[in-house]
Design a protein around this motif. Structure first.
Motif, PDB file in Angstrom:
ATOM      1  N   SER A 169       0.850  -1.196   0.000  1.00  0.00           N
ATOM      2  CA  SER A 169       0.000   0.000   0.000  1.00  0.00           C
ATOM      3  C   SER A 169       0.881   1.240   0.000  1.00  0.00           C
ATOM      4  CB  SER A 169      -0.900   0.013   1.236  1.00  0.00           C
ATOM      5  OG  SER A 169      -1.639   1.226   1.312  1.00  0.00           O
ATOM      6  N   VAL A 171       0.612   5.453   0.277  1.00  0.00           N
ATOM      7  CA  VAL A 171      -0.239   6.592   0.629  1.00  0.00           C
ATOM      8  C   VAL A 171       0.579   7.866   0.470  1.00  0.00           C
ATOM      9  CG1 VAL A 171      -1.782   7.616   2.331  1.00  0.00           C
ATOM     10  CG2 VAL A 171      -1.407   5.139   2.345  1.00  0.00           C
ATOM     11  N   ARG A 214      -2.085  -0.979  -3.853  1.00  0.00           N
ATOM     12  CA  ARG A 214      -3.075   0.091  -3.714  1.00  0.00           C
ATOM     13  C   ARG A 214      -2.375   1.429  -3.530  1.00  0.00           C
ATOM     14  NH1 ARG A 214      -5.357  -0.004   0.657  1.00  0.00           N
ATOM     15  NH2 ARG A 214      -4.141  -1.591   1.734  1.00  0.00           N
ATOM     16  N   ASN A 216      -3.277   5.541  -2.658  1.00  0.00           N
ATOM     17  CA  ASN A 216      -4.268   6.522  -2.218  1.00  0.00           C
ATOM     18  C   ASN A 216      -3.558   7.779  -1.711  1.00  0.00           C
ATOM     19  OD1 ASN A 216      -6.946   4.882  -2.239  1.00  0.00           O
ATOM     20  ND2 ASN A 216      -5.518   3.527  -1.156  1.00  0.00           N
ATOM     21  N   LEU A 263      -5.635   3.107   5.384  1.00  0.00           N
ATOM     22  CA  LEU A 263      -5.197   2.873   4.006  1.00  0.00           C
ATOM     23  C   LEU A 263      -3.994   1.935   3.925  1.00  0.00           C
ATOM     24  CD1 LEU A 263      -5.634   6.467   2.536  1.00  0.00           C
ATOM     25  CD2 LEU A 263      -7.105   4.481   2.158  1.00  0.00           C
ATOM     26  N   SER A 268      -8.456  -1.999   4.329  1.00  0.00           N
ATOM     27  CA  SER A 268      -8.770  -1.180   3.151  1.00  0.00           C
ATOM     28  C   SER A 268      -8.418  -1.911   1.856  1.00  0.00           C
ATOM     29  CB  SER A 268      -8.016   0.145   3.217  1.00  0.00           C
ATOM     30  OG  SER A 268      -6.614  -0.084   3.193  1.00  0.00           O
ATOM     31  N   THR A 271      -9.872  -0.536  -1.202  1.00  0.00           N
ATOM     32  CA  THR A 271      -9.812   0.925  -1.289  1.00  0.00           C
ATOM     33  C   THR A 271      -8.559   1.344  -2.026  1.00  0.00           C
ATOM     34  OG1 THR A 271     -10.950   1.104   0.845  1.00  0.00           O
ATOM     35  CG2 THR A 271      -9.829   3.077   0.029  1.00  0.00           C
ATOM     36  N   THR A 272      -8.723   1.911  -3.207  1.00  0.00           N
ATOM     37  CA  THR A 272      -7.568   2.398  -3.965  1.00  0.00           C
ATOM     38  C   THR A 272      -8.010   3.512  -4.904  1.00  0.00           C
ATOM     39  OG1 THR A 272      -5.610   1.674  -5.223  1.00  0.00           O
ATOM     40  CG2 THR A 272      -7.743   0.786  -5.922  1.00  0.00           C
TER      41      THR A 272
END
Length: 285
Positions: A169, A171, A214, A216, A263, A268, A271-272
């Motif tokens: 992930s 962010v 992912r 974000n 995130l 999550s 969630t992306t």
């Protein structure tokens, strides 16, 4: 209407427009900020102080296995205070504007822990002044750190995720100024860099989704750091907040941390490609 009655009506009208007492939403000092990042190894750029340090604290409080600060500056007192509480918080001197430095730092994390699960591209800088006064060298410095630095950190981390077979992930820290001007302290170039960061996340999320990666972003509003503490001390702060709307205070950096933890976490997993504005509804977006 008699004069006395007129005065009473005027007084009642004035009282009806007076703002209600402000109820601060900041959690109490006993709040434990807990959401799990168990077994996760996370690197955060610019985490020796400010927003990055606040993100690190919340990640550590939520059971991260290891958190690394990739920072150019040497750690200060705040870093070591947090490290005493969490010995699994470490510093790797890194120049995020240099791809070789970022790659070396990520390789060090993998050598020490065997993995890396998340990267927060947070390091950045700002300069507030009228657009007519900005010169090219100042713009290049802003874009080099805020945009190119974030991009290459994400790219190098993604390559490592793919190499290790990790569903990682990423962010990025954007800003409320990626959506709208900051009337209190305008900076067209800074807003442009943060809009670029927010926008690139959408495409990177699309491109890297088939690798299980992912991407974000978070868009903070007014946050209390060493660079912004003076804002609340300005004589017209109350008036500015009245017209901005929202919560009339700066955020504690840890108040952003829950969104980063979410995130970065497996919670999550679907969630992306999104941005989460955390600005106390300043400006009503």
């Amino acid at each position: 209407m008699p004069p006395a009655a007129t005065e009473t009506v005027a007084s009642d009208a004035a009282n009806s427009t007076a703002p209600a007492p402000y109820l601060n939403t900041m959690p109490g000092s006993d709040f434990n900020w807990q959401v799990t990042l168990a077994k996760k190894v996370v690197a955060i750029t610019g985490a020796n102080r400010g927003i990055g340090l606040g993100i690190a604290e919340v990640c550590l409080a939520n059971s991260a296995k290891m958190v690394y600060s990739f920072d150019l500056m040497e750690p200060g007192e705040d870093f070591f205070t947090l490290q005493k509480q969490y010995p699994n918080f470490r510093f790797v001197q890194t120049d995020v504007t240099t791809e070789e430095s970022v790659e070396k730092a990520i390789n060090q994390v993998v050598e020490e822990t065997g993995r890396i699960d998340g990267l927060v591209a947070n390091a950045g800088m700002t300069k507030h002044q009228p657009a007519l006064k900005f010169e090219r060298p100042e713009l290049e410095k802003l874009f080099n750190l805020n945009v190119f630095g974030a991009y290459f950190c994400a790219q190098i981390a993604a390559r490592k995720f793919i190499e290790l077979g990790i569903k990682g992930s990423i962010v990025m820290t954007s800003s409320m100024t990626s959506y709208r001007p900051n009337r209190a302290a305008p900076s067209a170039p800074y807003g442009a860099t943060k809009a670029a960061v927010r926008n690139m996340c959408h495409t990177l999320a699309m491109e890297w989704s088939h690798h299980g990666i992912r991407v974000n972003s978070i868009s903070p509003g007014f946050v209390r750091t060493a660079m912004t503490y003076y804002v609340e001390k300005s004589p017209d702060w109350d008036i500015k907040m009245q017209y901005y709307g929202g919560m009339p205070r700066l955020a504690d950096p840890r108040e952003l941390g829950g969104a980063y933890v979410y995130l970065l976490s497996d919670a999550s997993s679907y969630t992306t490609g999104i941005d989460i504005p955390i600005a106390g509804i300043v400006g009503a977006w």
